[in-house]
Design a protein around this motif. Structure first.
Motif, PDB file in Angstrom:
ATOM      1  N   MET A 106      92.393 107.642  -7.411  1.00 19.29           N
ATOM      2  CA  MET A 106      91.875 106.291  -7.409  1.00 19.29           C
ATOM      3  C   MET A 106      92.927 105.286  -6.924  1.00 19.29           C
ATOM      4  O   MET A 106      92.623 104.418  -6.135  1.00 19.29           O
ATOM      5  N   MET A 107      94.165 105.441  -7.396  1.00 22.81           N
ATOM      6  CA  MET A 107      95.212 104.502  -6.993  1.00 22.81           C
ATOM      7  C   MET A 107      95.486 104.598  -5.500  1.00 22.81           C
ATOM      8  O   MET A 107      95.686 103.583  -4.845  1.00 22.81           O
ATOM      9  N   LYS A 108      95.477 105.810  -4.985  1.00 21.18           N
ATOM     10  CA  LYS A 108      95.724 105.988  -3.549  1.00 21.18           C
ATOM     11  C   LYS A 108      94.592 105.349  -2.736  1.00 21.18           C
ATOM     12  O   LYS A 108      94.838 104.758  -1.684  1.00 21.18           O
ATOM     13  N   ASP A 109      93.366 105.434  -3.235  1.00 24.54           N
ATOM     14  CA  ASP A 109      92.232 104.806  -2.561  1.00 24.54           C
ATOM     15  C   ASP A 109      92.402 103.286  -2.513  1.00 24.54           C
ATOM     16  O   ASP A 109      92.114 102.652  -1.499  1.00 24.54           O
ATOM     17  N   VAL A 110      92.859 102.724  -3.611  1.00 24.88           N
ATOM     18  CA  VAL A 110      93.084 101.277  -3.672  1.00 24.88           C
ATOM     19  C   VAL A 110      94.191 100.885  -2.697  1.00 24.88           C
ATOM     20  O   VAL A 110      94.069  99.901  -1.963  1.00 24.88           O
ATOM     21  N   LEU A 111      95.271 101.652  -2.666  1.00 23.99           N
ATOM     22  CA  LEU A 111      96.351 101.379  -1.711  1.00 23.99           C
ATOM     23  C   LEU A 111      95.838 101.400  -0.279  1.00 23.99           C
ATOM     24  O   LEU A 111      96.183 100.532   0.528  1.00 23.99           O
ATOM     25  N   LEU A 112      95.032 102.370   0.031  1.00 22.89           N
ATOM     26  CA  LEU A 112      94.480 102.484   1.385  1.00 22.89           C
ATOM     27  C   LEU A 112      93.644 101.263   1.721  1.00 22.89           C
ATOM     28  O   LEU A 112      93.765 100.704   2.819  1.00 22.89           O
ATOM     29  N   LYS A 113      92.815 100.817   0.803  1.00 21.92           N
ATOM     30  CA  LYS A 113      91.973  99.636   1.034  1.00 21.92           C
ATOM     31  C   LYS A 113      92.835  98.385   1.236  1.00 21.92           C
ATOM     32  O   LYS A 113      92.534  97.549   2.084  1.00 21.92           O
ATOM     33  N   GLY A 120      93.511  95.632   4.580  1.00 20.02           N
ATOM     34  CA  GLY A 120      93.317  94.190   4.466  1.00 20.02           C
ATOM     35  C   GLY A 120      92.116  93.775   3.640  1.00 20.02           C
ATOM     36  O   GLY A 120      91.645  92.647   3.730  1.00 20.02           O
ATOM     37  N   LYS A 121      91.639  94.657   2.786  1.00 19.30           N
ATOM     38  CA  LYS A 121      90.464  94.367   1.959  1.00 19.30           C
ATOM     39  C   LYS A 121      90.818  93.439   0.802  1.00 19.30           C
ATOM     40  O   LYS A 121      91.942  93.452   0.296  1.00 19.30           O
ATOM     41  N   THR A 122      89.846  92.642   0.383  1.00 28.24           N
ATOM     42  CA  THR A 122      90.016  91.791  -0.796  1.00 28.24           C
ATOM     43  C   THR A 122      89.738  92.622  -2.046  1.00 28.24           C
ATOM     44  O   THR A 122      89.181  93.722  -1.956  1.00 28.24           O
ATOM     45  N   ILE A 123      90.083  92.075  -3.198  1.00 25.92           N
ATOM     46  CA  ILE A 123      89.829  92.790  -4.448  1.00 25.92           C
ATOM     47  C   ILE A 123      88.327  93.007  -4.625  1.00 25.92           C
ATOM     48  O   ILE A 123      87.896  94.085  -5.041  1.00 25.92           O
ATOM     49  N   ILE A 150      87.301  95.854  -2.399  1.00 25.62           N
ATOM     50  CA  ILE A 150      87.806  97.124  -2.942  1.00 25.62           C
ATOM     51  C   ILE A 150      86.914  97.583  -4.093  1.00 25.62           C
ATOM     52  O   ILE A 150      86.499  98.736  -4.146  1.00 25.62           O
ATOM     53  N   ALA A 151      86.606  96.666  -4.999  1.00 31.10           N
ATOM     54  CA  ALA A 151      85.759  97.012  -6.146  1.00 31.10           C
ATOM     55  C   ALA A 151      84.393  97.498  -5.671  1.00 31.10           C
ATOM     56  O   ALA A 151      83.894  98.520  -6.153  1.00 31.10           O
ATOM     57  N   ASP A 152      83.802  96.793  -4.730  1.00 33.44           N
ATOM     58  CA  ASP A 152      82.481  97.195  -4.224  1.00 33.44           C
ATOM     59  C   ASP A 152      82.531  98.559  -3.547  1.00 33.44           C
ATOM     60  O   ASP A 152      81.701  99.422  -3.809  1.00 33.44           O
ATOM     61  N   GLU A 153      83.497  98.738  -2.664  1.00 39.67           N
ATOM     62  CA  GLU A 153      83.578  99.972  -1.888  1.00 39.67           C
ATOM     63  C   GLU A 153      83.933 101.190  -2.735  1.00 39.67           C
ATOM     64  O   GLU A 153      83.558 102.313  -2.399  1.00 39.67           O
ATOM     65  N   LEU A 154      84.651 100.966  -3.827  1.00 38.87           N
ATOM     66  CA  LEU A 154      85.041 102.081  -4.692  1.00 38.87           C
ATOM     67  C   LEU A 154      84.176 102.162  -5.950  1.00 38.87           C
ATOM     68  O   LEU A 154      84.483 102.924  -6.866  1.00 38.87           O
ATOM     69  N   ALA A 202      88.594  96.175 -13.218  1.00 38.08           N
ATOM     70  CA  ALA A 202      89.246  97.481 -13.104  1.00 38.08           C
ATOM     71  C   ALA A 202      90.103  97.531 -11.842  1.00 38.08           C
ATOM     72  O   ALA A 202      91.229  98.042 -11.866  1.00 38.08           O
ATOM     73  N   ALA A 203      89.578  97.004 -10.745  1.00 34.58           N
ATOM     74  CA  ALA A 203      90.344  96.971  -9.491  1.00 34.58           C
ATOM     75  C   ALA A 203      91.603  96.127  -9.670  1.00 34.58           C
ATOM     76  O   ALA A 203      92.689  96.515  -9.231  1.00 34.58           O
ATOM     77  N   THR A 204      91.467  95.001 -10.346  1.00 38.13           N
ATOM     78  CA  THR A 204      92.620  94.142 -10.612  1.00 38.13           C
ATOM     79  C   THR A 204      93.654  94.879 -11.462  1.00 38.13           C
ATOM     80  O   THR A 204      94.855  94.800 -11.193  1.00 38.13           O
ATOM     81  N   GLY A 205      93.190  95.611 -12.458  1.00 38.06           N
ATOM     82  CA  GLY A 205      94.093  96.384 -13.313  1.00 38.06           C
ATOM     83  C   GLY A 205      94.847  97.452 -12.539  1.00 38.06           C
ATOM     84  O   GLY A 205      96.052  97.640 -12.738  1.00 38.06           O
ATOM     85  N   VAL A 206      94.153  98.147 -11.647  1.00 38.84           N
ATOM     86  CA  VAL A 206      94.803  99.175 -10.823  1.00 38.84           C
ATOM     87  C   VAL A 206      95.854  98.525  -9.940  1.00 38.84           C
ATOM     88  O   VAL A 206      96.984  99.031  -9.808  1.00 38.84           O
TER      89      VAL A 206
END
Length: 85
Positions: A1-8, A12-15, A18-22, A28-32
């Motif tokens: 999950m963390m690697k997915d967030v890093l990739l997003k 240049g994705k917004t939080i 990122i939350a929508d796409e994942l 939760a996205a903010t916490g990650v």
């Protein structure tokens, strides 16, 4: 999950994006992201003076909730994890 967030973030994705796409809650996205900052994979920066000037020209600036948003960048450690040179 963390690697997915890093990739997003590297894309240049917004939080919100990122939350929508994942398929996760915004909080939760903010916490990650905050965890990734603490681990040294991301760094956060506030907007530059130039970026702030653009916002201040907006007629909704006084009521905008995004005056102090942060911008996240991958650190060298984050780029290595994703193998981005």
């Amino acid at each position: 999950m963390m690697k997915d967030v890093l990739l997003k973030i590297s894309e240049g994705k917004t939080i919100s994006e990122i939350a929508d796409e994942l398929n996760m809650e915004y909080s939760a996205a903010t916490g990650v992201i905050e965890h990734l900052v603490k681990l040294g994979y991301l760094e956060e920066r506030k907007r530059s003076d130039e970026e702030s000037k653009i916002c201040k020209s907006c007629p909704l600036y006084k009521v905008c909730s995004k005056k102090e948003f942060k911008i996240y960048y991958l650190t060298e450690k984050g780029r290595k994890l994703l193998r981005i040179d």
